[in-house]
Design a protein around this motif. Structure first.
Motif: not given
Length: 608
Positions: A122-137, A320-327
């Motif tokens: 929950q503190q260190f968010k991470s995502a890898y966007l396949l369409g952009e070949y891009a890592l987000n932290l 569209q957006l990673p780590h979305t959920g009940r919040h």
């Protein structure tokens, strides 16, 4: 280098292999150090942007990404300042010469929207966007973000028209705001938020309004604030449109920057500085709209129920957006409860779009009173999102009836995820004809039923997950009953019922029951509802079995101490037909013996 292919087969061992908080912190710090090395080697290009009342400092390693990314944010750029509410570090390996840290996951952990299965901090968010070949932290505690891609030259136009959106998304959440997949236009008195899945007229609406002199906040992504009052903030000064629709807006033709990619991308317009007088940084929100193409001449406002509005504007953001959920669901529910919400029934007379919105903004409460539904349903936030995963392989003919059996549950907060396992029977067209929005996840090749279910789990947004194979059905009222049982017992992880076998017989009725449900197979995965977390604990389905993965998973669930509750009622209608792959299979072919052996092996390993 991080591989960029689509997710491969997902082993059931993925669940227990979640990375610890310390491992995720260490990875973030290692990547941040590489980003700073890239800045030192390539030279730091620092820019500052005023976003939603805060200052975001962006440090680029060299000029290439700075030139590619800042055009979409040009209307928000401000002179450098020592104050920074967040700092983003942006780099690529090709231009800087600094390689990425080897990641602590395999490509099997990737999802289409960017979530990385084993990275759940929950503190260190991470995502890898396949369409952009891009890592987000992103470190939510320090508001520090890192964006990396192997080569800036490979980035598609949409990555440059909405750059760093994952970082902005996570930063906005730390402020209590929400990045939304939506457009916003308005007048001096306020703005309307316009949200729907792609192809429903969102961009046509925003550009029609801009063309007729209304103010412009954004076309694809905007930031929404709820407190102390609803407000929308601009993020990007770009817009996207299908190439054939550009003829409707000749005024913006010179703003298109990607003519060389007409075959693979939408037209991307950079509206600043030409439209600087019309682009606003922020406006109070007056109403929420979801567009639908009517086929009539004039655009009109129409009633929409609160659950339908929640589905229309909530799921497109969550998809569209990673780590979305009940919040995220809770935020959008509050938004709907606080403002008039309507359907914008779009006519082909484009001038009437702006006229309708101007009338609405002049008297939003008065316009909403024309419709009996005020969209102030306080029950929206009390219904958790349920994701229904529907694997399909050449079963397009069954899809309408199976989806209909989901809709008759009358549950107001459902996400349907259809996983196409390499079908060749026109599944895309069938999905387009469904009476409800579904998320279609396509596999390039056939990967098998267990793997398709695993893919659906990784893509699902809901707190609760359930499955419905495309040829099967749910009894009416099934979902409400199972969900109530699961919710009333906080210690229960899975509620499971019985499957009733059906046989199609056109001479008598659509489906005849075969035998008694209590005598049927007792381990139907699709006769149960699951808390999302159980797949983190017991793992995903074993894709090596081919069949028997249901018995294997329930065996592992019990070994991990999960609480399974059996209810004495039919929760699944199993249709047998001539193309059923399991007809006539032996115990060996169904992997029954292998499942039993694997369970014994695990028990022996624990006792050693």
């Amino acid at each position: 280098m991080i591989e960029s292919q689509s997710p491969a087969k997902l082993r059931h061992s993925l669940g227990p292999l979640n990375r610890s908080e310390d491992e995720q912190r260490a990875f973030f710090l290692a990547v941040l150090e590489r980003a700073q090395q890239a800045e030192t080697k390539a030279g730091t290009v620092e820019r500052c942007f005023a976003v939603a009342g805060s200052f975001i400092k962006v440090k680029f390693a060299g000029n290439m990404l700075a030139q590619l990314f800042t055009a979409a944010l040009a209307h928000l750029e401000v002179p450098p300042t020592s104050r920074a509410d967040a700092v983003f570090h942006i780099w690529d390996s090709k231009s800087s010469g600094i390689e990425m840290v080897p990641p602590p996951w395999s490509r099997a952990c990737f999802t289409h929207r960017g979530d990385i299965w084993t990275m759940r901090s929950q503190q260190f968010k991470s995502a890898y966007l396949l369409g952009e070949y891009a890592l987000n932290l992103f470190d939510t505690a320090t508001a520090t973000g890192v964006y990396w891609t192997q080569s800036a030259e490979r980035l598609p136009a949409w990555a440059k028209s909405s750059p760093m959106r994952c970082l902005f998304h996570w930063w906005a959440e730390t402020k209590g705001y929400q990045l939304m997949h939506a457009a916003a236009v308005g007048t001096e008195v306020g703005a309307v938020l316009i949200s729907a899945k792609g192809g429903m007229g969102k961009s046509t609406t925003s550009l029609s309004c801009l063309d007729k002199g209304l103010t412009y906040i954004g076309d694809d992504y905007v930031i929404v604030q709820l407190d102390p009052f609803p407000k929308v903030h601009s993020l990007y000064c770009t817009a996207k449109l299908n190439w054939d629709q550009m003829a409707w807006f000749p005024r913006f033709s010179d703003s298109v920057k990607n003519h060389n990619r007409r075959e693979s991308e939408k037209a991307v317009m950079h509206l600043y500085p030409e439209m600087r007088e019309r682009i606003m940084r922020s406006l109070p929100l007056s109403a929420v709209l979801t567009p639908r193409i009517s086929g009539r001449q004039q655009t009109e406002l129409a009633e929409i129920s609160p659950p339908a509005l929640q589905q229309a504007i909530g799921l497109t953001t969550m998809w569209q957006l990673p780590h979305t959920g009940r919040h995220t669901q809770h935020f959008i529910s509050r938004l709907i409860e606080s403002l008039p919400g309507l359907c914008l029934s779009l006519g082909y007379n484009l001038d009437s779009i702006a006229d309708t919105i101007v009338r609405l903004l002049a008297n939003p409460t008065g316009e909403a009173k024309h419709f009996p539904n005020k969209n102030r349903n306080k029950e929206l936030t009390s219904h958790p999102l349920v994701s229904v995963i529907v694997p399909v392989y050449n079963g397009a003919r069954f899809l309408p009836e199976s989806v209909a059996s989901i809709l008759v549950q009358n549950y107001p907060n459902i996400e349907i995820v259809v996983v196409d396992d390499g079908s060749t029977d026109g599944i895309d067209n069938m999905v387009q004809r469904l009476p409800v929005d579904v998320r279609l996840v396509k596999q390039d090749r056939t990967i098998g039923l267990a793997a398709a279910r695993n893919c659906g789990i990784l893509e699902a947004s809901g707190e609760f997950i359930t499955f419905l194979d495309v040829e099967n059905l749910w009894p009416e009222g099934n979902l409400q009953i199972m969900l109530a049982l699961l919710s009333e017992d906080g210690g229960c992880d899975v509620v499971q019922g019985w499957g009733q076998m059906l046989k199609a017989d056109a001479a008598t009725s659509p489906h005849d029951s075969v035998g008694f449900s209590e005598e049927s197979f007792s381990q139907y995965l699709t006769a149960a509802i699951y808390r999302r977390e159980v797949f983190q604990t017991a793992g995903l389905f074993d894709e090596t079995l081919g069949a028997g993965d249901d018995t294997d998973w329930f065996s592992r669930a019990r070994e991990h101490g999960l609480k399974l509750r059996q209810v004495d009622q039919v929760t699944l209608l199993v249709r047998r037909h001539d193309s059923d792959k399991l007809r006539g299979k032996s115990l060996r072919e169904l992997n029954t013996l292998k499942v039993l052996k694997d369970a014994l092996d695990r028990k022996r390993a624990k006792s050693v």
